[in-house]
Design a protein around this motif. Structure first.
Motif, mmCIF file in Angstrom:
data_model
loop_
_atom_site.group_PDB
_atom_site.id
_atom_site.type_symbol
_atom_site.label_atom_id
_atom_site.label_comp_id
_atom_site.label_asym_id
_atom_site.label_seq_id
_atom_site.Cartn_x
_atom_site.Cartn_y
_atom_site.Cartn_z
ATOM 1 N N GLY A 110 0.398 -1.395 -0.080
ATOM 2 C CA GLY A 110 0.178 0.249 0.136
ATOM 3 C C GLY A 110 0.869 1.461 -0.297
ATOM 4 N N SER A 111 2.079 1.206 -0.379
ATOM 5 C CA SER A 111 3.429 2.271 -0.143
ATOM 6 C C SER A 111 3.055 3.154 -1.416
ATOM 7 N N ARG A 112 2.563 2.278 -2.471
ATOM 8 C CA ARG A 112 2.939 3.648 -3.473
ATOM 9 C C ARG A 112 0.918 3.709 -4.104
ATOM 10 N N SER A 113 -0.043 3.606 -3.497
ATOM 11 C CA SER A 113 -1.305 3.245 -3.875
ATOM 12 C C SER A 113 -1.851 4.945 -4.455
ATOM 13 N N ARG A 114 -2.484 4.484 -5.545
ATOM 14 C CA ARG A 114 -2.810 5.833 -6.045
ATOM 15 C C ARG A 114 -4.282 5.313 -7.353
ATOM 16 N N PRO A 115 -5.019 6.254 -7.654
ATOM 17 C CA PRO A 115 -6.619 5.874 -7.966
ATOM 18 C C PRO A 115 -6.050 5.893 -9.004
ATOM 19 N N LEU A 116 -6.880 4.769 -10.086
ATOM 20 C CA LEU A 116 -7.518 4.833 -11.303
ATOM 21 C C LEU A 116 -7.952 5.788 -11.913
ATOM 22 N N VAL A 117 -8.113 6.244 -13.232
ATOM 23 C CA VAL A 117 -8.954 7.162 -14.117
ATOM 24 C C VAL A 117 -9.747 6.538 -14.731
ATOM 25 N N GLY A 118 -11.145 7.631 -14.333
ATOM 26 C CA GLY A 118 -12.155 6.043 -15.061
ATOM 27 C C GLY A 118 -13.272 6.489 -14.718
ATOM 28 N N ASP A 119 -14.405 6.971 -15.247
ATOM 29 C CA ASP A 119 -15.759 7.395 -15.038
ATOM 30 C C ASP A 119 -16.444 6.565 -13.616
ATOM 31 N N ARG A 120 -16.622 6.963 -12.477
ATOM 32 C CA ARG A 120 -17.014 6.458 -11.958
ATOM 33 C C ARG A 120 -18.140 5.614 -11.361
ATOM 34 N N ALA A 121 -19.241 6.758 -12.234
ATOM 35 C CA ALA A 121 -20.593 6.256 -13.046
ATOM 36 C C ALA A 121 -20.642 5.275 -13.924
ATOM 37 N N ARG A 122 -19.840 5.196 -14.752
ATOM 38 C CA ARG A 122 -19.649 4.132 -15.725
ATOM 39 C C ARG A 122 -19.023 2.748 -15.355
ATOM 40 N N ILE A 123 -18.331 2.742 -14.678
ATOM 41 C CA ILE A 123 -17.108 1.797 -14.062
ATOM 42 C C ILE A 123 -18.166 0.789 -13.049
ATOM 43 N N GLY A 124 -19.190 1.679 -11.965
ATOM 44 C CA GLY A 124 -19.834 0.937 -11.300
ATOM 45 C C GLY A 124 -18.850 0.610 -10.059
ATOM 46 N N SER A 125 -20.047 -0.753 -9.855
ATOM 47 C CA SER A 125 -19.208 -1.150 -8.356
ATOM 48 C C SER A 125 -18.971 -2.743 -8.732
ATOM 49 N N LEU A 126 -17.018 -2.558 -8.965
ATOM 50 C CA LEU A 126 -16.593 -3.498 -8.842
ATOM 51 C C LEU A 126 -16.815 -4.914 -8.629
ATOM 52 N N GLN A 127 -17.142 -6.245 -9.506
ATOM 53 C CA GLN A 127 -18.009 -7.353 -8.957
ATOM 54 C C GLN A 127 -16.446 -8.137 -8.626
ATOM 55 N N HIS A 128 -15.478 -8.446 -9.865
ATOM 56 C CA HIS A 128 -14.199 -9.302 -9.567
ATOM 57 C C HIS A 128 -13.648 -8.758 -10.494
ATOM 58 N N GLY A 129 -12.289 -9.496 -10.908
ATOM 59 C CA GLY A 129 -11.422 -9.044 -11.229
ATOM 60 C C GLY A 129 -10.223 -10.266 -11.697
ATOM 61 N N ILE A 130 -9.938 -9.955 -12.946
ATOM 62 C CA ILE A 130 -8.369 -11.226 -12.602
ATOM 63 C C ILE A 130 -7.217 -10.858 -13.803
ATOM 64 N N ALA A 131 -6.338 -11.263 -13.654
ATOM 65 C CA ALA A 131 -4.972 -10.906 -14.477
ATOM 66 C C ALA A 131 -5.075 -11.466 -15.568
ATOM 67 N N ASP A 132 -4.285 -11.727 -17.035
ATOM 68 C CA ASP A 132 -4.896 -12.559 -17.572
ATOM 69 C C ASP A 132 -3.030 -13.393 -18.053
ATOM 70 N N LEU A 133 -2.911 -14.146 -18.516
ATOM 71 C CA LEU A 133 -1.609 -14.948 -19.094
ATOM 72 C C LEU A 133 -0.439 -13.882 -19.461
ATOM 73 N N ASP A 134 -1.145 -12.569 -19.893
ATOM 74 C CA ASP A 134 -0.015 -11.666 -20.439
ATOM 75 C C ASP A 134 0.205 -10.876 -19.322
ATOM 76 N N GLY A 135 -0.760 -10.297 -18.301
ATOM 77 C CA GLY A 135 -0.422 -9.542 -17.149
ATOM 78 C C GLY A 135 -1.355 -9.062 -17.079
ATOM 79 N N ARG A 136 -2.383 -8.557 -17.691
ATOM 80 C CA ARG A 136 -2.958 -7.612 -18.443
ATOM 81 C C ARG A 136 -4.797 -7.856 -17.172
ATOM 82 N N TYR A 137 -4.343 -7.142 -16.820
ATOM 83 C CA TYR A 137 -6.161 -7.126 -15.349
ATOM 84 C C TYR A 137 -7.788 -6.762 -16.512
#
Length: 313
Positions: A110-137
């Protein structure tokens, strides 16, 4: 009460792990105590548990140390956590504080935490997430599926609506659950491909297994054959709410339920079940992780640790 006299704490406070006994059963239940209310748990490949908790936010737990560590990630209640990419120290989480929903990307400490850029209304509520085999979220949210480009959240076009989760198939393909269907995500093209139907209800948990992936939908575990584009019921427990599953490399599935304890589904179709009579603190279970192989053998840490949480700890 545990054999050594310790008592399990109130609802959602603490974690318990079980050790596979010599007869293949569960034994040696050990409570890791906390005053936090646990809201979400994910597990990385090394066995580390990342725990969303109230009021502290994101906690880290090493299965061998049995000690909670406050990572310093901001916020009060952790709504969803994305498993860190392999080989990095990053973690992504969405936190809720009064009148503010924010998504943060930072290090595990948590020492270098920073906000992600995006429209919060458009993103909505995060439900789940993973990184693929190429390391992309890739993120599933209440408004659709999104990917991360640097620190920017970008929507995958083509389908809008509630995305429940994202899962990797064993061939490396990426699939998003929306409604009662799974939709293929063409990662390099940034769009959706074919769909696989056949779920009775939207899934709530999924894991990679040989041939594709498996998921929980209501009272059943459903196997998804990616090559054939078909689904098959692997386990049905009529009238019982199944909560979460975790997979071993050979396809063995560990499944928790809300009321009927823990199930183990082997690749040959054999089903084992454990409840309070077999030593679990409660038959009302939530999250379950993958079994962790260790080389440490003592009273509180032995090979084949299986972590779960329940209404009693």
């Amino acid at each position: 009460t545990l054999p050594d006299g310790r008592e399990l704490r109130a609802m959602n406070q603490g974690l318990v792990y079980a050790v596979a006994g010599a007869d293949g059963g569960l034994a040696d239940l050990v409570l890791v105590d906390t005053d936090e209310d646990i809201t979400q748990i994910v597990q990385t490949a090394d066995g580390t548990l990342w725990i969303g908790a109230e009021p502290s936010g994101l906690l880290r737990l090493s299965p061998l140390q049995h000690e909670f560590v406050d990572t310093g990630m901001p916020g009060s209640v952790m709504m969803a956590i994305v498993v860190p990419r392999e080989g990095t120290d990053e973690v992504i989480a969405q936190t809720v504080v009064p009148k503010l929903v924010d998504m943060t990307r930072g290090t595990q400490e948590g020492s270098r935490s920073r906000p992600l850029v995006g429209d919060r209304a458009r993103i909505g509520s995060l439900q789940h997430g993973i990184a693929d085999l190429d390391g992309r979220y890739w993120l599933a949210s209440s408004t659709g599926v999104h990917r991360l480009e640097g620190d920017r959240v970008v929507e995958v076009p083509g389908l809008k609506g509630y995305a429940h989760l994202v899962v990797l198939a064993d061939d490396g393909g990426l699939w998003a659950a929306m409604g009662s269907q799974f939709h293929e995500i063409l990662r390099n093209e940034g769009r959706f491909g074919r769909a696989i139907a056949g779920l009775p209800l939207p899934p709530r948990s999924a894991a990679t297994v040989p041939g594709g992936f498996a998921c929980i939908a209501a009272d059943r575990v459903v196997g998804v054959d990616v090559a054939a584009g078909s689904t098959e019921d692997l386990l049905v427990v009529p009238g019982v709410e199944l909560r979460a599953l975790a997979a071993e490399p050979d396809g063995t599935l560990w499944v928790t339920s809300y009321g009927d304890g823990q199930f183990r589904l082997r690749p040959d179709g054999t089903v084992d079940q454990w409840g309070k009579r077999e030593g679990l603190p409660d038959a009302f279970l939530g999250w379950v992780g993958r079994p962790i192989a260790t080389e440490v053998e003592d009273v509180t840490s032995r090979p084949d640790l299986l972590w779960m949480n329940s209404n009693s700890g």
